[in-house]
Design an enzyme around this catalytic site. Structure first.
Site, PDB file in Angstrom:
ATOM      1  N   GLY A 145      -3.536 -23.535 -22.815  1.00 57.16           N
ATOM      2  CA  GLY A 145      -2.753 -24.667 -22.342  1.00 57.16           C
ATOM      3  C   GLY A 145      -1.447 -24.776 -23.110  1.00 57.16           C
ATOM      4  N   GLY A 146      -1.406 -25.672 -24.083  1.00 54.75           N
ATOM      5  CA  GLY A 146      -0.180 -25.963 -24.829  1.00 54.75           C
ATOM      6  C   GLY A 146       0.557 -24.736 -25.337  1.00 54.75           C
TER       7      GLY A 146
ATOM      8  N   GLY B  56      -6.649 -29.355 -26.143  1.00 50.44           N
ATOM      9  CA  GLY B  56      -5.528 -30.139 -26.638  1.00 50.44           C
ATOM     10  C   GLY B  56      -5.801 -30.862 -27.945  1.00 50.44           C
TER      11      GLY B  56
ATOM     12  N   GLU C 273      -9.652 -31.601 -16.652  1.00 54.44           N
ATOM     13  CA  GLU C 273      -8.751 -32.720 -16.350  1.00 54.44           C
ATOM     14  C   GLU C 273      -8.904 -33.170 -14.900  1.00 54.44           C
ATOM     15  OE1 GLU C 273      -5.250 -30.860 -17.949  1.00 54.44           O
ATOM     16  OE2 GLU C 273      -6.190 -30.991 -19.925  1.00 54.44           O
TER      17      GLU C 273
ATOM     18  N   GLU D  84     -14.352 -23.919 -21.232  1.00 48.03           N
ATOM     19  CA  GLU D  84     -13.429 -24.787 -21.962  1.00 48.03           C
ATOM     20  C   GLU D  84     -14.160 -26.042 -22.423  1.00 48.03           C
ATOM     21  OE1 GLU D  84      -9.062 -23.962 -20.803  1.00 48.03           O
ATOM     22  OE2 GLU D  84      -9.836 -25.473 -19.447  1.00 48.03           O
TER      23      GLU D  84
ATOM     24  N   LYS E 128      -0.289 -26.809 -16.757  1.00 46.45           N
ATOM     25  CA  LYS E 128      -0.573 -28.220 -16.446  1.00 46.45           C
ATOM     26  C   LYS E 128       0.682 -28.843 -15.803  1.00 46.45           C
ATOM     27  CE  LYS E 128      -4.081 -28.056 -19.972  1.00 46.45           C
ATOM     28  NZ  LYS E 128      -4.917 -28.728 -20.945  1.00 46.45           N
TER      29      LYS E 128
ATOM     30  N   ASN F 159      -2.167 -21.922 -18.500  1.00 45.79           N
ATOM     31  CA  ASN F 159      -2.235 -23.096 -17.618  1.00 45.79           C
ATOM     32  C   ASN F 159      -1.141 -24.062 -18.059  1.00 45.79           C
ATOM     33  OD1 ASN F 159      -2.833 -25.367 -16.156  1.00 45.79           O
ATOM     34  ND2 ASN F 159      -4.820 -25.756 -17.138  1.00 45.79           N
TER      35      ASN F 159
ATOM     36  N   SER G 260      -7.471 -25.079 -27.344  1.00 42.62           N
ATOM     37  CA  SER G 260      -6.747 -24.903 -28.612  1.00 42.62           C
ATOM     38  C   SER G 260      -6.654 -23.437 -29.044  1.00 42.62           C
ATOM     39  CB  SER G 260      -7.379 -25.774 -29.708  1.00 42.62           C
ATOM     40  OG  SER G 260      -7.298 -27.147 -29.345  1.00 42.62           O
TER      41      SER G 260
ATOM     42  N   HIS H 184     -11.006 -27.664 -13.400  1.00 44.54           N
ATOM     43  CA  HIS H 184     -10.529 -27.913 -14.768  1.00 44.54           C
ATOM     44  C   HIS H 184     -11.042 -29.279 -15.228  1.00 44.54           C
ATOM     45  CE1 HIS H 184      -7.887 -28.686 -18.146  1.00 44.54           C
ATOM     46  NE2 HIS H 184      -7.754 -27.378 -18.219  1.00 44.54           N
TER      47      HIS H 184
HETATM   48  O1  LIG Z   1      -7.052 -26.924 -20.919  1.00 44.97           O
HETATM   49  C1  LIG Z   1      -6.684 -25.882 -21.415  1.00 44.97           C
HETATM   50  C2  LIG Z   1      -6.316 -24.738 -20.564  1.00 44.97           C
HETATM   51  O2  LIG Z   1      -6.734 -24.927 -19.251  1.00 44.97           O
HETATM   52  C3  LIG Z   1      -6.577 -25.710 -22.873  1.00 44.97           C
HETATM   53  O3  LIG Z   1      -5.532 -26.476 -23.318  1.00 44.97           O
HETATM   54  P1  LIG Z   1      -5.007 -26.287 -24.840  1.00 44.97           P
HETATM   55  O4  LIG Z   1      -4.807 -24.795 -25.033  1.00 44.97           O
HETATM   56  O5  LIG Z   1      -3.721 -27.052 -24.878  1.00 44.97           O
HETATM   57  O6  LIG Z   1      -6.072 -26.812 -25.729  1.00 44.97           O
END
Ligand SMILES: O=C(CO)COP(=O)(O)O
Length: 266
Positions: free
Chosen positions: A245-246, A184, A110, A178, A18, A16, A224, A108
């Protein structure tokens, strides 16, 4: 520890992005990722790979994947519950289907927290996605407060129940657990926590959609995820992949997560 060998569920590693990478950066990124995985002889049939770029990148990614016949799946990060009309800023599932998106992320955290998306809106988006043969990747997860008050499973279970309100038992869906506190933060859930919630989520799938769908539906862990912790999650019997994510924005790192079987000899 059990190794995930359910033959009905091909593991899925999903990135993802983002709000990162414009369409030019997306082209370079996807090309490099595909080369990296090809060089490493990645078996895409054994571990599926999907990327979720911003909307503005999707046409570029589609063109590249199609022209170079890349074995990568892609999808959008959200979809409108509406079909078309006066909904400024929204994107119809019909448009995503035209762009050959296979998946769409829905609910999600967010979106739920920053845009106040309700369980009802999530359910309507799931229905809209399925209408266009997009596989909804339904995100659920508890906040730190939820965890303290209700324990790990209650909120994700309630969110999944709500999200499936309009879903019939033939649906192809993916669920991502999640925990909000793990996103994050660098503080991933333990594999045992992820397994406990994934097992509870599979129970909801069994109850609402039947054993067959529950058996073949992939449940991902997200929050993470890194190359150093992915293998432990993948050893859990109810965890069928990761939503990253990251770490999905770093090609060597994401590639290493995708190739988790290699570095642990699973
Ligand atoms: O929100 C996420 C994937 O949708 C997870 O993000 P991180 O892997 O950066 O923690």
């Amino acid at each position: 520890m059990a190794v995930n060998i359910n033959p009905r569920r091909t593991p899925l590693i999903a990135g993802n992005w983002k709000m990162n990478l414009d369409h030019l950066q997306a082209i370079a990124f996807v090309q490099k990722l595909a080369w990296n995985l090809k060089d490493a002889n990645h078996d895409f049939a054994a571990v599926e790979v999907a990327v979720f770029p911003p909307f503005t990148d999707l046409r570029s990614v589609q063109t590249l994947v199609s022209a170079d016949k890349l074995p990568l799946a892609f999808g959008a990060q959200d979809v409108s519950a509406q079909e078309s009309g006066a909904y400024t800023g929204e994107i119809s599932g019909a448009f995503l289907a035209q762009l050959e998106c296979q998946y769409v992320i829905i609910g999600h955290s967010e979106r739920r927290t920053l845009h106040n998306e309700s369980d009802e809106q999530v359910a309507a988006k799931v229905t809209a996605a399925l209408k266009h043969n997009l596989v909804p990747l339904i995100c659920v997860g508890e906040s730190a407060e939820d965890l303290a008050v209700h324990g790990p499973s209650a909120v994700p279970v309630a969110q999944l129940r709500a999200a499936l309100a309009g879903v019939t038992n033939a649906a192809d869906i993916v669920v991502a657990y999640e925990p909000v506190w793990a996103i994050g933060s660098g503080q991933a859930a333990t594999p045992e926590q992820a397994e406990q919630v994934a097992a509870a989520l599979r129970g909801v799938l069994t109850e609402l959609l039947g054993q067959d769908v529950a058996d073949k539906t992939r449940i991902l862990y997200g929050g993470s995820v890194k190359s150093g912790n992915i293998a432990a999650f993948m050893r859990e019997p109810n965890v069928d992949g990761a939503l990253v994510g990251g770490a999905s924005l770093d090609i060597p790192e994401f590639s290493s997560i995708i190739r988790y079987q290699k570095h642990v000899g699973l």
